[in-house]
Design a protein around this motif. Structure first.
Motif, PDB file in Angstrom:
ATOM      1  N   GLU A  65       0.834  -1.215   0.000  1.00 38.31           N
ATOM      2  CA  GLU A  65       0.000   0.000   0.000  1.00 38.31           C
ATOM      3  C   GLU A  65       0.859   1.252   0.000  1.00 38.31           C
ATOM      4  O   GLU A  65       0.706   2.146  -0.815  1.00 38.31           O
ATOM      5  N   LYS A  66       1.786   1.281   0.953  1.00 35.28           N
ATOM      6  CA  LYS A  66       2.633   2.483   1.086  1.00 35.28           C
ATOM      7  C   LYS A  66       3.414   2.724  -0.194  1.00 35.28           C
ATOM      8  O   LYS A  66       3.572   3.857  -0.650  1.00 35.28           O
ATOM      9  N   MET A  67       3.928   1.614  -0.733  1.00 37.08           N
ATOM     10  CA  MET A  67       4.762   1.749  -1.934  1.00 37.08           C
ATOM     11  C   MET A  67       3.921   2.279  -3.101  1.00 37.08           C
ATOM     12  O   MET A  67       4.367   3.112  -3.877  1.00 37.08           O
ATOM     13  N   ALA A  68       2.703   1.758  -3.206  1.00 37.40           N
ATOM     14  CA  ALA A  68       1.852   2.177  -4.320  1.00 37.40           C
ATOM     15  C   ALA A  68       1.468   3.648  -4.145  1.00 37.40           C
ATOM     16  O   ALA A  68       1.423   4.424  -5.105  1.00 37.40           O
ATOM     17  N   LYS A  69       1.224   4.019  -2.891  1.00 40.49           N
ATOM     18  CA  LYS A  69       0.831   5.410  -2.615  1.00 40.49           C
ATOM     19  C   LYS A  69       1.961   6.358  -3.037  1.00 40.49           C
ATOM     20  O   LYS A  69       1.722   7.457  -3.548  1.00 40.49           O
ATOM     21  N   ALA A  70       3.178   5.893  -2.831  1.00 42.87           N
ATOM     22  CA  ALA A  70       4.329   6.754  -3.137  1.00 42.87           C
ATOM     23  C   ALA A  70       4.480   7.009  -4.635  1.00 42.87           C
ATOM     24  O   ALA A  70       5.210   7.900  -5.045  1.00 42.87           O
ATOM     25  N   THR A  71       3.763   6.216  -5.455  1.00 35.92           N
ATOM     26  CA  THR A  71       3.887   6.463  -6.906  1.00 35.92           C
ATOM     27  C   THR A  71       3.078   7.680  -7.311  1.00 35.92           C
ATOM     28  O   THR A  71       3.170   8.151  -8.446  1.00 35.92           O
ATOM     29  N   GLY A  72       2.268   8.186  -6.394  1.00 40.80           N
ATOM     30  CA  GLY A  72       1.363   9.309  -6.703  1.00 40.80           C
ATOM     31  C   GLY A  72       2.074  10.499  -7.314  1.00 40.80           C
ATOM     32  O   GLY A  72       1.506  11.226  -8.118  1.00 40.80           O
ATOM     33  N   LYS A  73       3.323  10.703  -6.916  1.00 40.35           N
ATOM     34  CA  LYS A  73       4.005  11.922  -7.384  1.00 40.35           C
ATOM     35  C   LYS A  73       4.718  11.722  -8.711  1.00 40.35           C
ATOM     36  O   LYS A  73       5.359  12.631  -9.215  1.00 40.35           O
ATOM     37  N   LEU A  74       4.638  10.503  -9.278  1.00 42.52           N
ATOM     38  CA  LEU A  74       5.357  10.246 -10.540  1.00 42.52           C
ATOM     39  C   LEU A  74       4.546  10.755 -11.731  1.00 42.52           C
ATOM     40  O   LEU A  74       3.344  10.989 -11.621  1.00 42.52           O
ATOM     41  N   LYS A  75       5.235  10.887 -12.878  1.00 45.04           N
ATOM     42  CA  LYS A  75       4.510  11.242 -14.104  1.00 45.04           C
ATOM     43  C   LYS A  75       3.616  10.054 -14.460  1.00 45.04           C
ATOM     44  O   LYS A  75       3.976   8.906 -14.168  1.00 45.04           O
ATOM     45  N   PRO A  76       2.484  10.334 -15.139  1.00 46.00           N
ATOM     46  CA  PRO A  76       1.534   9.232 -15.421  1.00 46.00           C
ATOM     47  C   PRO A  76       2.198   8.034 -16.102  1.00 46.00           C
ATOM     48  O   PRO A  76       1.985   6.894 -15.700  1.00 46.00           O
ATOM     49  N   THR A  77       3.068   8.293 -17.089  1.00 46.07           N
ATOM     50  CA  THR A  77       3.664   7.137 -17.797  1.00 46.07           C
ATOM     51  C   THR A  77       4.546   6.337 -16.850  1.00 46.07           C
ATOM     52  O   THR A  77       4.486   5.118 -16.791  1.00 46.07           O
ATOM     53  N   SER A  78       5.358   7.068 -16.087  1.00 40.32           N
ATOM     54  CA  SER A  78       6.249   6.378 -15.150  1.00 40.32           C
ATOM     55  C   SER A  78       5.420   5.598 -14.145  1.00 40.32           C
ATOM     56  O   SER A  78       5.742   4.466 -13.790  1.00 40.32           O
ATOM     57  N   LYS A  79       4.353   6.232 -13.700  1.00 41.67           N
ATOM     58  CA  LYS A  79       3.551   5.621 -12.634  1.00 41.67           C
ATOM     59  C   LYS A  79       3.053   4.244 -13.069  1.00 41.67           C
ATOM     60  O   LYS A  79       3.154   3.270 -12.319  1.00 41.67           O
ATOM     61  N   ASP A  80       2.554   4.166 -14.314  1.00 40.07           N
ATOM     62  CA  ASP A  80       2.018   2.878 -14.764  1.00 40.07           C
ATOM     63  C   ASP A  80       3.110   1.820 -14.778  1.00 40.07           C
ATOM     64  O   ASP A  80       2.919   0.691 -14.316  1.00 40.07           O
ATOM     65  N   GLN A  81       4.285   2.220 -15.263  1.00 44.66           N
ATOM     66  CA  GLN A  81       5.386   1.241 -15.334  1.00 44.66           C
ATOM     67  C   GLN A  81       5.752   0.769 -13.931  1.00 44.66           C
ATOM     68  O   GLN A  81       5.905  -0.418 -13.676  1.00 44.66           O
ATOM     69  N   VAL A  82       5.888   1.741 -13.029  1.00 42.58           N
ATOM     70  CA  VAL A  82       6.323   1.389 -11.671  1.00 42.58           C
ATOM     71  C   VAL A  82       5.280   0.521 -10.984  1.00 42.58           C
ATOM     72  O   VAL A  82       5.602  -0.474 -10.328  1.00 42.58           O
ATOM     73  N   LEU A  83       4.001   0.863 -11.180  1.00 43.19           N
ATOM     74  CA  LEU A  83       2.952   0.043 -10.540  1.00 43.19           C
ATOM     75  C   LEU A  83       3.003  -1.389 -11.059  1.00 43.19           C
ATOM     76  O   LEU A  83       2.830  -2.347 -10.292  1.00 43.19           O
ATOM     77  N   ALA A  84       3.276  -1.528 -12.351  1.00 46.53           N
ATOM     78  CA  ALA A  84       3.377  -2.896 -12.907  1.00 46.53           C
ATOM     79  C   ALA A  84       4.512  -3.648 -12.221  1.00 46.53           C
ATOM     80  O   ALA A  84       4.377  -4.817 -11.836  1.00 46.53           O
ATOM     81  N   MET A  85       5.634  -2.937 -12.030  1.00 46.77           N
ATOM     82  CA  MET A  85       6.770  -3.599 -11.358  1.00 46.77           C
ATOM     83  C   MET A  85       6.422  -3.941  -9.916  1.00 46.77           C
ATOM     84  O   MET A  85       6.853  -4.975  -9.384  1.00 46.77           O
ATOM     85  N   LEU A  86       5.663  -3.052  -9.273  1.00 45.13           N
ATOM     86  CA  LEU A  86       5.283  -3.316  -7.876  1.00 45.13           C
ATOM     87  C   LEU A  86       4.424  -4.575  -7.792  1.00 45.13           C
ATOM     88  O   LEU A  86       4.589  -5.392  -6.890  1.00 45.13           O
ATOM     89  N   GLU A  87       3.501  -4.696  -8.742  1.00 44.83           N
ATOM     90  CA  GLU A  87       2.649  -5.900  -8.762  1.00 44.83           C
ATOM     91  C   GLU A  87       3.525  -7.146  -8.852  1.00 44.83           C
ATOM     92  O   GLU A  87       3.331  -8.128  -8.148  1.00 44.83           O
ATOM     93  N   LYS A  88       4.507  -7.049  -9.745  1.00 47.28           N
ATOM     94  CA  LYS A  88       5.399  -8.191  -9.962  1.00 47.28           C
ATOM     95  C   LYS A  88       6.177  -8.484  -8.674  1.00 47.28           C
ATOM     96  O   LYS A  88       6.328  -9.627  -8.241  1.00 47.28           O
ATOM     97  N   ALA A  89       6.657  -7.411  -8.049  1.00 41.73           N
ATOM     98  CA  ALA A  89       7.460  -7.587  -6.831  1.00 41.73           C
ATOM     99  C   ALA A  89       6.609  -8.165  -5.706  1.00 41.73           C
ATOM    100  O   ALA A  89       7.093  -8.906  -4.851  1.00 41.73           O
ATOM    101  N   LYS A  90       5.317  -7.788  -5.715  1.00 48.47           N
ATOM    102  CA  LYS A  90       4.421  -8.253  -4.647  1.00 48.47           C
ATOM    103  C   LYS A  90       4.399  -9.779  -4.633  1.00 48.47           C
ATOM    104  O   LYS A  90       4.384 -10.419  -3.576  1.00 48.47           O
ATOM    105  N   ALA A  91       4.440 -10.330  -5.840  1.00 51.29           N
ATOM    106  CA  ALA A  91       4.397 -11.800  -5.939  1.00 51.29           C
ATOM    107  C   ALA A  91       5.684 -12.408  -5.372  1.00 51.29           C
ATOM    108  O   ALA A  91       5.660 -13.478  -4.755  1.00 51.29           O
TER     109      ALA A  91
END
Length: 2034
Positions: free
Chosen positions: A1052-1078
């Motif tokens: 949760e905290k990690m995903a929240k921290a993506t809020g300040k990223l640019k939209p394109t970056s945010k999507d990429q980072v969130l995808a990586m977070l999902e992967k890391a979650k696993a």
């Protein structure tokens, strides 16, 4: 109607987008119904409307919009995907709904915003609302504030971030709109409800009326803590549960929650940090050391004011803290001590955690200062130390505090205990572990027995506080030996204590540990009073009450309850009782017997000492039964063991009885409350029997039982010392074996390693092999627990033994530490707190290390050593580091206090020498092992800089840094590293190596961490930027580290921290977070900690023992190759690419104020060349753009990273222009000091400036241009040539700025272009400027054209590129431009070309339109009205231009002093006014002879009078015809058209013998000088005017003053006119500079003579005259050309010392002038031509060798000379030796030897301690060397006499020499020669003597004082050897030198600065060059110059390369053609005058 029915058929989502409003209305209504029906929040139906919701709320039709808003609200509430629309919808609401007039629309809009917040999108909503506050529409602003207020009141301050709102509040209060101000007031009240007084500070500056209104509102607010009334979705389930609980069982939890709520916002967080370091008074560090206390007080008061700022910006406060610490510790004035303490308080409060790194330095000083009795000092010190405590941890300062506890002074002891008590209040059970509590309790226990009552009370209070904080269970073990009375006192104190955190258990307490600091700051202010009990803050009061009701200790959640209070019984409670009984008094034998007989059968006691062993055996059996049945509480252990020890006791001979006896001891120890007193009775016996074959095992069993009862550490210590106090080897070896086993069973906790080490050493030295083997086995077991550091103790054992020990350690290597099986029940208090105390094994480990004997090495870290480490010479630095390594090696284990060492080592981590960096890393690794866990306190100031080294480009350096970081982390744990912003700051740096190494390291370390470090979240934004880094390795490492970050922070905290990223970056980072979650690993569980620690402890051990010695060898040999063993160090990555060396900034945590002391530009060898190659090979982008794109900026940033200091780069690429200004200021400061660096990075610097040219901020642009001016000046001084690459990436952008609308900027750009011509050929500049004329900006076109004109005017036609024809055609196009300024500029430029090139211009231009042609012709005609001197000028230009082309612009930088740039400037100042330019050119060299010829009548008295005057004898009456001045004036008008001749004419009158004529002329000149615009006209006539002036001075001195008839007032008037004129002249710097050396010399002579004229003093206004002369002399010294005046003074001093007639006073004044010049040197050194000055000094020293100077009556001359040389040396350093070029034979020069000595001296020794000795030594050397020189010198002279050409010169020199050294012996030289030669020499000398003697008499008639004429200068060095010598016979070395230079230049070689010596042509034409020839000689030689100049011109046309045709030439001739004519006319004038 067909249309209507059309849309009815459309599906709903299409209706919503329809262009008809009805359709949309219908669509929205249907959508609303659909939304209400969908029950599943994840239904796919929702996604259909994702893109439409924004349209719902922004509909243009108000009615439809209302419906849309309703639908949107329902959508947001129910749709799972609604969060994705937050940004666009809320921004739509803000811009299109909040401005609606309908209240309903606004309400719905607000509801939608609040609903978004509820679905966890608070941050995005808040961001949009804050943007809305900037709207121009007040309605929108009001609605946004209202929405924020509602959100805050409903959701609370946890969800709505207050800081950004509070930031904008003051602005809202200033609004012009009343509704906005009212709304701002409401939100301020709402915020106050949540954070109370934290809001006061941010609002302190608003309008006082508003503030008053707010205060009134605030008072009305209820005092209770506010609660949120609406919750986020994720909290709503929780809320429901909470309500159930509350309804069920009160609000046990709720209370906790509220407690959390209130201090949630910290006022400190809301404040803006203030930067104070730069605001310190400049002289602060001097004042603070001042002798007067008032000055010290002023300094401290200045600091006190600054530190009152509640939040300070981080920075390097080390020096400030050091200074304050010194005052606290050493100052005798107690008032200042208090003041300094207040300053420290302020710093600590303002910096908070950032002050922590300095805490260790200050704490001991403050504690020791408590010896002061004065209450205000004590109070100030208390406040300071309390504030400092909050910035650090008790752990960090514990060493310092404990050290002070042993102080003899009772006040210090009392205050330290009170401080400990106050500190404990801030601790919790978690932050006050046993390992920390133990040493404190031990120290405090000593104090409770102190003789002073106040010390005892303070100790009781501290112990009571500890008891309260951690509970009895934790403290009781340490209070075992305290009697009941004292124990009760401690408990009583404990009940009174109020804790800061309330008494919360476990996690809650830990959570709050760092929050209530806000409250604490308030309290620390109040904490001054002596009675420190009141210190607890007011807030936590109520919080404490709830838990106070709980019984006993706090129960732990989820764990079996620990023993409650003392009342509870049962086995578990044994510990508490035992602790009381443990202190058992020793009983007498009688009492023991009595007690024993009460519990033992009587027969048993009787048979104890029976002589029959069987009876004794029976007795033992009974004894055993009795013990087995006895109850624990009734068993008198001491009595029983006393019975067993009764005779025969341990001397029992029967082994069966003995075995029984030992078994009983074990039973008693197990079953009873066995005390140490009892143990001491039996242990001796047990040790005695331990080696017995039959009883040994029983003895061991008994010992183990005793160890369990009395703790192993105590038992072991007793047993081992007993074993080694006897001789039996069997006992010794068995004792050690038992101990080895016991350690495995009990664990290592609490064992005193020290105590064993010595015994083990004894055992190792034993002769008995069994003892040695046991000792080695014991060491093996200890090694398991202690780790590699154990080996250190045995390094000095014999190699064979050491090998055995190593082998044993090797065996233990892989083993895990066995879990302790015994001793747990008693030690761990029931084993229940395994979880809470999961760190137990950890602490055990650190305990061990704590017990190692540590050496204090701070006394060895001397200031000398520290300065050695920081020395400039790397070899000295290396020595220093070697010494440090030696000290640490020798000490093995050291105490944490290491003085100044950290700062010194930190500096070496960014050493330019990589070998030293590695050595420093090795030392730091050693340091970690040697200091153990105490190294923690150095993590911030030393550990973090090690991490910075991970960014080094060299693989081996990084590997070493990683090994060092690992060695540190092993000692400190990870918590210290992750606290604060330091690590995240490191990760922020965009260095790929640093990032990949650091991420790799974190990925390795994070999994093992059990608790989440609070500041880990700070690293996340930088981690995300690493995920998108350009470097693939960095991205990979970042991805690898993601799961470990997530493991601690949660998804949760990690995903929240993506809020300040640019939209394109945010999507990429969130995808990586999902992967890391696993892939996220589970968090390390509590018990696993023990094993993982064990692994951690033993795994690195593989490398450790081996690597310790290896490190030493590496550091001693300073190998640069990586050490093989080290490369294997844990985590050492081997596949790291190498990159350009990156500067390691010295300090990382302090953003803006990092340590800025290092160089800002780092010289990377071949860096620039490499960059150019890359650009050529197209590896990087070519610097070519219309506006700079991001990739260019990024590329520049990357390129700069390796050669620009990190902090500067951050400033340079900051988004805020103020940071650019800071960067520029720093660059200006470092420009002079870092020339090489600047030149090394020049291409990058210029590229960065091109970026600044695209900025809109004027202040940055102005500063940038200012810097560029300085930069190009420096480059031209350094004789640097711009490369093509640098020019092409800079000049085009600079030219853009020449079209700036602001005048100042254009002017600056032109100035820069002017200076650039000195470092880049004008011919190459031309095409760039030409390109600029094609701009659309008319201003730019005009300026560029003007610039082209200037170039042509200054450098001739050859600058026109590609060919003059093409260039001129392009310029001519602009004649038809539509802009008037451009047309004019084009015309002027072509006119300029016409003036240079004549009629040919029309050919070059080609065809022009009729209109343009007529304009051009008109303009040319206008400019040609005055006769042009162009041809003359052109000759000169040609000479210069061709030269400049051939020597690739060399000459541009090295011509005579009035070099091209000044010409260019002159051309510039005239551009646009060609008429004026013409006039100036003409004036420079026109002498209107017609005027003079026609005017014989009236002007008769002038020129010839001068010559006449010089030839007549002064004593004959002078006949001066009465001049008719009035008659002259009509001619002036005619002459005005001809300024130059007019001025010549007036000047000639200045020297008139008639006072009134002279005054008249002076008045006219004064008028010209006083008007700025006219003063320029004097240019070129200065020498002439000065000559006339001092001729007049001599005339007055010699003639007028002696004339009784003359009225002395007239003379005074004349003097004032002369002096006034001169002062006016010397105020105009440009004119003053034109005065030449010879003229200045005579002028100074005249002025000094005047000052010494006693006749003047007697006159009425004489004093006034002398004062004015004084003032004038100062002006002359300051304003003249510094080279010329310095040279003149040196020559004058030489003359005055030689002339016998000269008064000593005269020389003294000359020397005073020289001293003044020396004082000016630091400012003027760069404008001085050193070569010339050194030549003069050389000549001086030749005329006056040291011996001769010493014979002078006064010592001043020699001192003056030395001071001058010393100052030059100091300012120039070794470079001064490069300036001896003008001295022909340097080897013979005393000067060179003297300079070398001085340089050597200043190198050898920074201070001037040994000055005197050097002088003595030097004089001795001089004597020897001068004798050798004399012979060479004479040989040289005779050689000259023998040669044809130089005979005269040789004779003159010989005459000089004989005169100077009357005792010199020239016989030997004459002896070898023929008789003829001898008589020739003698005759020649006589002739010279007669000439000279005669000459001595002439001056009286000429009016030149004798001193002037006797110029005793050795001829060869003089450039014009004697007065008459103008027909060119002299061919001195200077001529050859000149030729050499010309040849060198032709071959393209570099000459040293050319202005060292003017070129030959100018020597012959310039009147002023002969250093000594006085100005009168100039007059003599004018004619001959004219003659020569003609030859010269022909010469220069034949080969213009051979000579410079100097500028001054022009002033002496008008044109080549009419020289003969001129001569004739002059003759005519002369004859007519006669």
């Amino acid at each position: 109607m067909g249309d209507d029915s059309e849309w009815l058929k459309l599906p709903v989502d299409q209706k919503c987008e329809h262009k008809l409003w009805k359709a949309r209305l219908s669509g929205y209504e249907e959508a609303l119904k659909i939304f209400q029906k969908i029950k599943d929040e994840k239904s796919p139906e929702w996604s259909k409307y994702l893109g439409l919701i924004k349209k719902f709320v922004t509909d243009s039709n108000a009615v439809v919009q209302l419906k849309g808003l309703e639908a949107a609200l329902v959508y947001v509430e129910n749709a799972h995907v609604a969060g994705k629309t937050t940004g666009e919808v809320v921004s739509g609401v803000v811009s299109k709904v909040f401005n609606q007039p309908k209240a309903k629309a606004k309400e719905l809009g607000q509801e939608i915003c609040l609903m978004y917040i509820e679905i966890e999108k608070g941050e995005a909503v808040q961001e949009e609302l804050l943007k809305g506050l900037d709207s121009k529409n007040p309605k929108i602003v009001v609605a946004c504030i209202e929405t924020l207020r509602k959100a805050l009141s409903e959701f609370g301050s946890k969800i709505i971030l207050l800081k950004p709102i509070i930031k904008v509040l003051p602005k809202l209060f200033e609004s012009r709109e009343k509704p906005i101000r009212d709304e701002a007031k409401l939100i301020a009240v709402e915020i106050y409800r949540w954070i109370r007084d934290a809001l006061r500070h941010p609002l302190q500056n608003i309008n006082s009326v508003q503030l008053k209104e707010l205060e009134e509102e605030w008072v009305k607010l209820p005092s209770g803590a506010p609660k949120p009334i609406r919750f986020l979705r994720s909290q709503q389930e929780l809320e429901a549960k909470l309500e159930q609980q509350q309804s069920a069982g009160g609000d046990a939890e709720g209370g906790g929650d509220d407690g959390d709520e209130v201090p949630q916002i910290d006022a400190y967080e809301l404040l803006e940090a203030v930067e104070i370091l730069s605001k310190l008074p400049k002289d602060f560090y001097d004042k603070i050391e001042a002798k007067k206390w008032q000055e010290r007080k002023e300094a401290l008061e200045a600091v006190e004011v600054l530190v009152k700022n509640p939040k300070l910006e981080a920075g390097d406060y080390a020096d400030l803290v050091k200074a304050l610490k010194k005052v606290v510790g050493k100052d005798t004035n107690v008032m200042l001590v208090a003041l300094a303490a207040k300053c420290l308080t302020g710093l600590a409060v303002g910096l908070r955690k950032k002050f922590g790194q300095y805490a260790g330095h200050v704490v001991p000083t403050i504690l020791e200062k408590f010896k002061e009795k004065k209450p205000q000092v004590v109070q100030a010190l208390q406040e300071a130390i309390d504030a400092i405590f909050l910035t650090t941890t008790l752990q960090n300062i514990s060493e310092d505090v404990l050290a002070v506890m042993d102080n003899k002074n009772p006040t210090i002891k009392q205050q330290t205990s009170l401080f400990i008590a106050r500190s404990f209040r801030h601790c919790t059970a978690a932050t006050l572990p046993k390992s920390l509590l133990k040493p404190f309790c031990a120290a405090l226990l000593k104090h409770i027995n102190d003789s002073a009552p106040e010390v005892r009370d303070a100790a009781f209070e501290a112990l009571g506080t500890a008891l309260k904080v951690v509970g009895e269970k934790a403290v009781n073990p340490f209070l075992a030996d305290v009697d009941k009375l004292k124990l009760d006192k401690i408990k009583e104190c404990s009940e009174k204590v109020e804790l800061v955190h309330g008494k919360k258990a476990g996690a809650a307490a830990e959570k709050k540990d760092f929050k209530p600091v806000a409250g604490r700051t308030a309290a620390s202010g109040a904490a001054g009073d002596k009675d420190t009990k009141d210190v607890a803050t007011p807030k936590p009061g109520p919080v404490k009450k709830a838990p106070a009701a709980k019984t006993g200790g706090p129960p732990k959640k989820g764990k079996p309850a620990a023993p409650g209070g003392t009342g509870s019984t049962g086995a578990k409670n044994k510990k508490v009782l035992e602790t009381k009984e443990i202190v058992e008094p020793e009983l007498s034998v009688e009492v023991c017997e009595e007690k024993a007989s009460a519990v033992l059968p009587p027969t048993c006691i009787q048979l104890l000492d029976s002589s029959n062993w069987k009876e004794r055996l029976a007795c033992m059996e009974e004894f055993q039964k009795a013990v087995e049945l006895m109850d624990r509480s009734e068993m008198p252990c001491q009595a029983l063991v006393r019975m067993l020890a009764k005779k025969p006791g341990w001397k029992e001979t029967n082994f069966q009885v003995m075995q029984m006896k030992l078994h009983i001891v074990a039973l008693i120890a197990q079953k009873g409350n066995f005390s140490k007193t009892s143990a001491q009775i039996v242990l001796d016996g047990l040790v005695d029997k331990i080696g017995d074959v039959k009883c040994g095992n029983n003895a061991k069993e008994a010992m183990t039982a005793i160890a369990e009862a009395c703790m192993l550490p105590w038992t072991a210590e007793q047993v081992v010392s007993m074993a080694f106090s006897q001789k039996n080897p069997k006992n010794q070896s068995e004792t050690l074996n038992w101990l080895s086993n016991a350690i495995k069973e009990f664990g290592f906790s609490g064992l005193n390693v020290k105590a064993f080490i010595n015994n083990v050493k004894t055992a190792l030295a034993a002769t008995n092999p069994a003892v040695r083997t046991s000792a080695i086995t014991l060491l093996g077991v200890m090694y398991l627990y202690v780790g590699p550091s154990l080996r250190m103790f045995f390094e000095d054992e014999k190699p064979a033994l050491l090998a055995q020990i190593d082998a044993e350690f090797e065996k233990m290597q892989g083993q895990t530490i066995p879990a302790p099986t015994r001793g747990i029940s008693k030690h761990s208090s029931g084993g229940a707190d395994e979880g809470e105390d999961g760190d137990e094994p950890d602490e055990g480990g650190s305990d061990v290390v704590d017990l190692l004997p540590r050496t204090e090495i701070s006394d060895k870290i001397t200031s000398e050593l520290v300065s050695k480490i920081g020395d400039k010479n790397w070899k000295v630095r290396k020595e220093g580091l070697d010494e440090v390594a030696g000290i640490i090696n020798e000490a093995k284990f050291i105490q944490p206090n290491i003085g100044e060492l950290p700062t010194a080592l930190k500096g070496r981590l960014n050493d330019s020498n990589k070998i030293l960096v590695q050595q420093t890393l090795n030392i730091l690794q050693q340091l970690a092992v040697a200091m153990g866990p105490n190294i923690k306190q150095h993590v911030k100031n030393l550990g973090i800089p090690i991490i910075t080294v991970l960014g080094d480009s060299k693989n081996n350096v990084r590997a070493a840094a990683l090994a060092t970081v690992n060695a540190w982390a092993e000692q400190t744990g990870m918590k210290e590293w992750l606290e604060g912003e330091d690590l995240s700051e490191e990760l922020k740096k965009e260095n790929p190596f640093l990032r990949q190494e650091l991420l790799g390291w974190l990925a390795e370390k994070l999994p093992a961490l059990r608790s989440t470090p609070t500041d880990l979240i700070l690293c996340v934004p930088h981690l995300y930027s690493c995920l998108e880094d350009r470097n693939g390795d960095v991205r990979k490492k970042a991805q690898d580290a993601l799961p470990f970050f997530m493991m601690h922070l949660g998804y949760e905290k990690m995903a929240k921290a993506t809020g300040k990223l640019k939209p394109t970056s945010k999507d990429q980072v969130l995808a990586m977070l999902e992967k890391a979650k696993a892939n996220m690993p589970a968090k390390a569980a509590a018990p696993a900690k023990a094993t993982s620690k064990a692994m951690g402890g033993s795994a690195p051990a593989k490398f450790q023992p081996a690597s310790a010695p290896v490190e030493d060898t590496v550091s001693n040999a300073v190998e640069s190759k990586p050490d093989p063993k080290k490369a294997k160090a844990p985590g050492g990555s081997s596949k790291v690419k190498s990159a350009p060396g990156k500067k390691v900034p010295s300090k990382t945590s302090l953003k803006d104020d990092e340590d800025k002391s290092g160089p800002i530009f780092i010289l990377v060898p071949n860096g620039k060349e490499q960059r150019m190659k890359d650009e050529k090979a197209l590896k990087v982008l070519k610097w070519n753009f219309t506006t700079p794109r991001d990739e260019y900026i990024e590329q520049l940033k990357t390129q700069m990273s390796s050669c620009v200091a990190k902090w500067l780069q951050d400033e340079m690429f900051h988004s805020d222009f103020q940071h650019h200004n800071k960067a520029l200021a720093a660059m200006v400061d470092h420009l002079e000091s870092e020339k090489e660096g600047v030149i090394g990075c020049l291409d990058l610097i210029l590229k960065w400036f091109t970026l600044r040219f695209f900025d809109t901020n004027t202040s940055v642009l102005m500063k940038a241009l200012e810097y560029l001016k300085l930069l190009f000046t420096l480059l031209s001084e350094e004789e640097y040539h711009l490369t093509e690459n640098e020019a092409s990436s800079f000049i085009p952008y600079l030219i853009l700025k020449v079209g700036e609308p602001k005048d100042v900027i254009r002017k600056d750009v032109r100035a820069i272009l002017n200076r650039m011509c000195l470092v880049y050929p004008a011919s190459k500049m031309f095409p760039f400027i030409m390109e600029g004329t094609k701009s659309k900006n008319s201003k730019q076109r005009a300026e560029c054209l003007e610039e082209l004109g200037c170039l042509v005017e200054s450098y001739g036609m050859n600058v026109c590129q590609p060919t003059p024809g093409k260039a001129l055609k392009e310029i001519a196009i602009h004649i038809g431009d539509r802009d008037n300024a451009v047309r004019n500029a084009a015309l002027n430029t072509i006119v300029t070309v016409y003036n240079v090139h004549g009629e040919q211009v029309f050919k070059l231009i080609g065809n022009l339109s009729e209109k343009d042609m007529s304009m051009l012709e008109e303009r040319i005609k206008r400019s040609a009205k005055r006769p042009s001197a162009a041809p003359m000028k052109q000759v000169e230009e040609k000479a210069q231009r061709t030269q400049s082309v051939n020597s690739s612009a060399n000459m541009l930088r090295k011509g005579p002093p009035e070099d091209m740039s000044s010409k260019l400037n002159q051309a510039r100042s005239m551009s646009g006014h060609p008429e004026a330019a013409q006039q100036m050119v003409r004036r420079e060299f026109q002498l209107d002879l017609d005027e003079i010829e026609n005017d014989n009548g009236t002007v008769r008295c002038e020129m010839p009078e001068l010559v006449q005057h010089k030839l007549d004898d002064i004593f004959e009456p002078v006949l001066i015809p009465e001049p008719k001045i009035r008659a002259v004036s009509p001619h002036f008008d005619d002459m005005h058209s001809n300024t130059a001749s007019t001025i010549n004419f007036i000047i000639s009158q200045v020297a008139s013998g008639d006072i009134s004529t002279s005054i008249q002329a002076l008045t006219q000149i004064d008028e010209v000088l006083r008007q700025e615009d006219k003063a320029e006209a004097m240019s070129g006539h200065i020498d002439q005017f000065l000559i006339a002036t001092f001729m007049q001075l001599r005339l007055i001195y010699n003639t007028h003053m002696a004339d009784e008839k003359l009225d002395k007032d007239e003379i005074i008037k004349l003097y004032s006119c002369i002096i006034g004129n001169m002062i006016s002249l010397f105020q105009i710097e440009s004119l003053a500079r034109e005065a030449s050396t010879g003229v200045l010399k005579d002028l100074m002579h005249g002025l000094i003579t005047l000052m010494l004229d006693s006749r003047i003093e007697d006159l009425e206004e004489g004093q006034q005259v002398i004062r004015s002369v004084n003032l004038l002399v100062v002006k002359v010294l300051e304003k003249s050309d510094q080279t010329n005046i310095l040279s003149a003074l040196l020559v004058l001093l030489q003359d005055s010392l030689l002339a016998t007639a000269s008064s000593p006073k005269f020389s003294e004044l000359v020397m005073k002038c020289l001293w003044r010049m020396v004082r000016l040197l630091p400012d003027t050194i760069n404008s001085i031509n050193l070569d010339r000055i050194l030549l003069d000094i050389h000549i001086f020293m030749k005329v006056f060798p040291k011996e001769k100077l010493k014979q002078c009556k006064s010592e001043f001359p020699i001192r003056t000379l030395k001071t001058l040389l010393h100052t030059l040396c100091k300012l120039k350093g070794p470079k001064i030796l490069d300036h001896l070029t003008m001295i022909d034979n340097k080897n013979e020069s005393e000067l060179e030897a003297h300079l070398c000595r001085m340089m050597k001296h200043s190198m050898d020794q920074t201070g001037s301690k040994a000055d005197k000795e050097t002088e003595k030594g030097a004089s001795r050397i001089d004597e020897k060397s001068s004798k050798a020189k004399v012979n060479d010198f004479l040989a040289e002279i005779f050689k000259k006499i023998g040669s044809k050409e130089n005979t005269k010169e040789g004779l003159a020199e010989l005459y000089e020499y004989k005169k100077k050294y009357s005792d010199a012996d020239i016989e030997p030289f004459l002896k070898n020669s023929s008789q003829f030669f001898q008589s020739y020499v003698e005759r020649g000398l006589r002739v010279i003597e007669m000439e000279r003697e005669g000459k001595g008499r002439i001056p009286t008639s000429t009016g030149i004082s004798p001193q002037m004429e006797v110029t005793c200068m050795p001829a060869p060095t003089s450039t014009v050897s004697s007065i008459g010598n103008t027909n060119g016979e002299e061919v001195g070395p200077s001529v050859y030198l000149e030729r050499l230079k010309i040849l060198r230049q032709r071959c393209g070689l570099d000459n040293t600065k050319q202005d060292e010596r003017p070129p030959l042509s100018s020597l012959l034409s310039k009147p002023a060059t002969p250093p000594v020839a006085s100005s009168t000689d100039m007059l003599h030689s004018k004619l001959s110059q004219l003659r020569e100049s003609r030859e010269q011109h022909q010469h220069s046309e034949l080969d213009s390369n051979q000579t410079h045709s100097s500028g001054s030439l022009t002033s002496s001739s008008a044109s080549t053609t009419n020289i003969d004519d001129l001569k004739k006319r002059l003759e005519r004038i002369k004859s007519s005058r006669k």
